[in-house]
Design a protein around this motif. Sequence first.
Motif, PDB file in Angstrom:
ATOM      1  N   MET A   1      48.784  62.178 -33.503  1.00  0.00           N
ATOM      2  CA  MET A   1      49.101  61.787 -32.128  1.00  0.00           C
ATOM      3  C   MET A   1      50.387  60.963 -32.102  1.00  0.00           C
ATOM      4  O   MET A   1      50.567  60.065 -32.924  1.00  0.00           O
ATOM      5  CB  MET A   1      47.944  60.932 -31.554  1.00  0.00           C
ATOM      6  CG  MET A   1      48.174  60.476 -30.112  1.00  0.00           C
ATOM      7  SD  MET A   1      46.985  59.203 -29.582  1.00  0.00           S
ATOM      8  CE  MET A   1      45.445  60.108 -29.618  1.00  0.00           C
ATOM      9  N   SER A   2      51.271  61.302 -31.188  1.00  0.00           N
ATOM     10  CA  SER A   2      52.469  60.489 -30.999  1.00  0.00           C
ATOM     11  C   SER A   2      52.293  59.655 -29.737  1.00  0.00           C
ATOM     12  O   SER A   2      51.528  60.019 -28.838  1.00  0.00           O
ATOM     13  CB  SER A   2      53.711  61.367 -30.884  1.00  0.00           C
ATOM     14  OG  SER A   2      53.578  62.265 -29.806  1.00  0.00           O
ATOM     15  N   ARG A   3      53.010  58.545 -29.669  1.00  0.00           N
ATOM     16  CA  ARG A   3      52.870  57.658 -28.527  1.00  0.00           C
ATOM     17  C   ARG A   3      53.557  58.256 -27.298  1.00  0.00           C
ATOM     18  O   ARG A   3      54.659  58.784 -27.384  1.00  0.00           O
ATOM     19  CB  ARG A   3      53.470  56.290 -28.835  1.00  0.00           C
ATOM     20  CG  ARG A   3      53.237  55.271 -27.708  1.00  0.00           C
ATOM     21  CD  ARG A   3      53.867  53.929 -28.005  1.00  0.00           C
ATOM     22  NE  ARG A   3      53.334  53.368 -29.236  1.00  0.00           N
ATOM     23  CZ  ARG A   3      53.836  52.285 -29.827  1.00  0.00           C
ATOM     24  NH1 ARG A   3      54.892  51.678 -29.308  1.00  0.00           N
ATOM     25  NH2 ARG A   3      53.310  51.828 -30.952  1.00  0.00           N
ATOM     26  N   SER A   4      52.881  58.153 -26.162  1.00  0.00           N
ATOM     27  CA  SER A   4      53.463  58.610 -24.896  1.00  0.00           C
ATOM     28  C   SER A   4      53.992  57.413 -24.115  1.00  0.00           C
ATOM     29  O   SER A   4      53.637  56.263 -24.388  1.00  0.00           O
ATOM     30  CB  SER A   4      52.425  59.367 -24.071  1.00  0.00           C
ATOM     31  OG  SER A   4      51.332  58.521 -23.741  1.00  0.00           O
ATOM     32  N   ASP A   5      54.838  57.705 -23.135  1.00  0.00           N
ATOM     33  CA  ASP A   5      55.370  56.664 -22.273  1.00  0.00           C
ATOM     34  C   ASP A   5      54.687  56.765 -20.912  1.00  0.00           C
ATOM     35  O   ASP A   5      54.103  57.799 -20.567  1.00  0.00           O
ATOM     36  CB  ASP A   5      56.892  56.839 -22.127  1.00  0.00           C
ATOM     37  CG  ASP A   5      57.541  55.599 -21.545  1.00  0.00           C
ATOM     38  OD1 ASP A   5      57.442  54.535 -22.186  1.00  0.00           O
ATOM     39  OD2 ASP A   5      58.126  55.684 -20.444  1.00  0.00           O
ATOM     40  N   TRP A   6      54.764  55.705 -20.120  1.00  0.00           N
ATOM     41  CA  TRP A   6      54.172  55.725 -18.782  1.00  0.00           C
ATOM     42  C   TRP A   6      54.680  56.925 -17.982  1.00  0.00           C
ATOM     43  O   TRP A   6      53.924  57.587 -17.278  1.00  0.00           O
ATOM     44  CB  TRP A   6      54.513  54.436 -18.033  1.00  0.00           C
ATOM     45  CG  TRP A   6      53.880  53.196 -18.565  1.00  0.00           C
ATOM     46  CD1 TRP A   6      54.412  52.330 -19.486  1.00  0.00           C
ATOM     47  CD2 TRP A   6      52.603  52.637 -18.205  1.00  0.00           C
ATOM     48  NE1 TRP A   6      53.545  51.288 -19.721  1.00  0.00           N
ATOM     49  CE2 TRP A   6      52.435  51.438 -18.952  1.00  0.00           C
ATOM     50  CE3 TRP A   6      51.600  53.032 -17.316  1.00  0.00           C
ATOM     51  CZ2 TRP A   6      51.295  50.638 -18.819  1.00  0.00           C
ATOM     52  CZ3 TRP A   6      50.464  52.233 -17.197  1.00  0.00           C
ATOM     53  CH2 TRP A   6      50.320  51.057 -17.946  1.00  0.00           C
ATOM     54  N   GLN A   7      55.987  57.188 -18.092  1.00  0.00           N
ATOM     55  CA  GLN A   7      56.600  58.252 -17.288  1.00  0.00           C
ATOM     56  C   GLN A   7      56.220  59.660 -17.744  1.00  0.00           C
ATOM     57  O   GLN A   7      56.508  60.632 -17.047  1.00  0.00           O
ATOM     58  CB  GLN A   7      58.135  58.119 -17.292  1.00  0.00           C
ATOM     59  CG  GLN A   7      58.670  56.967 -16.461  1.00  0.00           C
ATOM     60  CD  GLN A   7      58.678  55.649 -17.227  1.00  0.00           C
ATOM     61  OE1 GLN A   7      58.315  55.622 -18.405  1.00  0.00           O
ATOM     62  NE2 GLN A   7      59.072  54.567 -16.580  1.00  0.00           N
ATOM     63  N   ASP A   8      55.558  59.746 -18.893  1.00  0.00           N
ATOM     64  CA  ASP A   8      55.105  61.054 -19.375  1.00  0.00           C
ATOM     65  C   ASP A   8      53.871  61.551 -18.624  1.00  0.00           C
ATOM     66  O   ASP A   8      53.475  62.709 -18.783  1.00  0.00           O
ATOM     67  CB  ASP A   8      54.779  60.993 -20.873  1.00  0.00           C
ATOM     68  CG  ASP A   8      56.000  60.715 -21.726  1.00  0.00           C
ATOM     69  OD1 ASP A   8      57.120  61.059 -21.291  1.00  0.00           O
ATOM     70  OD2 ASP A   8      55.833  60.148 -22.827  1.00  0.00           O
ATOM     71  N   HIS A   9      53.264  60.684 -17.845  1.00  0.00           N
ATOM     72  CA  HIS A   9      52.003  61.012 -17.182  1.00  0.00           C
ATOM     73  C   HIS A   9      52.180  61.046 -15.671  1.00  0.00           C
ATOM     74  O   HIS A   9      53.013  60.329 -15.108  1.00  0.00           O
ATOM     75  CB  HIS A   9      50.935  59.975 -17.548  1.00  0.00           C
ATOM     76  CG  HIS A   9      50.707  59.850 -19.031  1.00  0.00           C
ATOM     77  ND1 HIS A   9      50.059  60.815 -19.765  1.00  0.00           N
ATOM     78  CD2 HIS A   9      51.081  58.891 -19.915  1.00  0.00           C
ATOM     79  CE1 HIS A   9      50.022  60.439 -21.043  1.00  0.00           C
ATOM     80  NE2 HIS A   9      50.635  59.286 -21.154  1.00  0.00           N
TER      81      HIS A   9
END
Length: 259
Positions: A1-9
């Motif tokens: 798993m890679s880290r997502s950003d707020w704007q990815d969702h």
Amino acid sequence: MSRSDWQDHAWHLVHAEPQAPALHMALDDVMLDEVAAGRRPPTLRVWEWAGPAVVMGRFQSLRNEVDVEAAARHGIDVVRRISGGGAMFIEPGNTITYSVLAPLSLVHGMSFEEAYAHMDAWVIEALAGLGIRAWYQPLNDIASEAGKIAGAAQTRRRGAVLHHVTMAYDIDAGKMMEVLRIGREKLSDKGTTSAGKRVDPLRSQTGLPRAEVIAHMVETFGRRHGGLVGDILHPDELGRAQALARERFSTPEWTALLP
């Protein structure tokens, strides 16, 4: 798993009518599973309370934290949530409570301290916009120069994270002291006589109605995180949560899980 950003969702907002305290506990439980399963998008849920409550952390002792007789005398429900942390004193109209339900990728690789700071950053920005210099105070507080503003709690399950926060908009310090045992101990340790010295409500710091504070918070969240789509509690979520509230979160067995 890679880290997502707020704007990815693609974030959704749920701000429903007032709910009973046990149902709020159940809604967090059900909605966390829904986000984990991909049936619900990442969600900011703003709570409205149908009645006063003490919300205990998952691992707290009922008798150590709460004066149950005082709570009953004041008509205050005592409930236990699924996350850790300390007990919260809730009164409708005096409290701002919200949950952030997100894929675990949002905090992937972070320590709990880093994750709390990450999940609270938007609130710090929102408070700054209201003229309050606030900061994250490890492990789970949001503080200002005038005192503590909010307490957070977090749990992770099946690939999703739940982060919920209770903020003091206004507070009946005397009643809180009657009902919460830990409050008495902390205050006597500090040699202070008023809970107001420890918890400073947003009402006194902003001068704004509660609804305006919430509206500003929601606006900040959407602007910072790439938008916020209005949503509702899905009928199946609400139905499952109502059953769970009856079968678990309103039962003496769950509330006194750690007597």
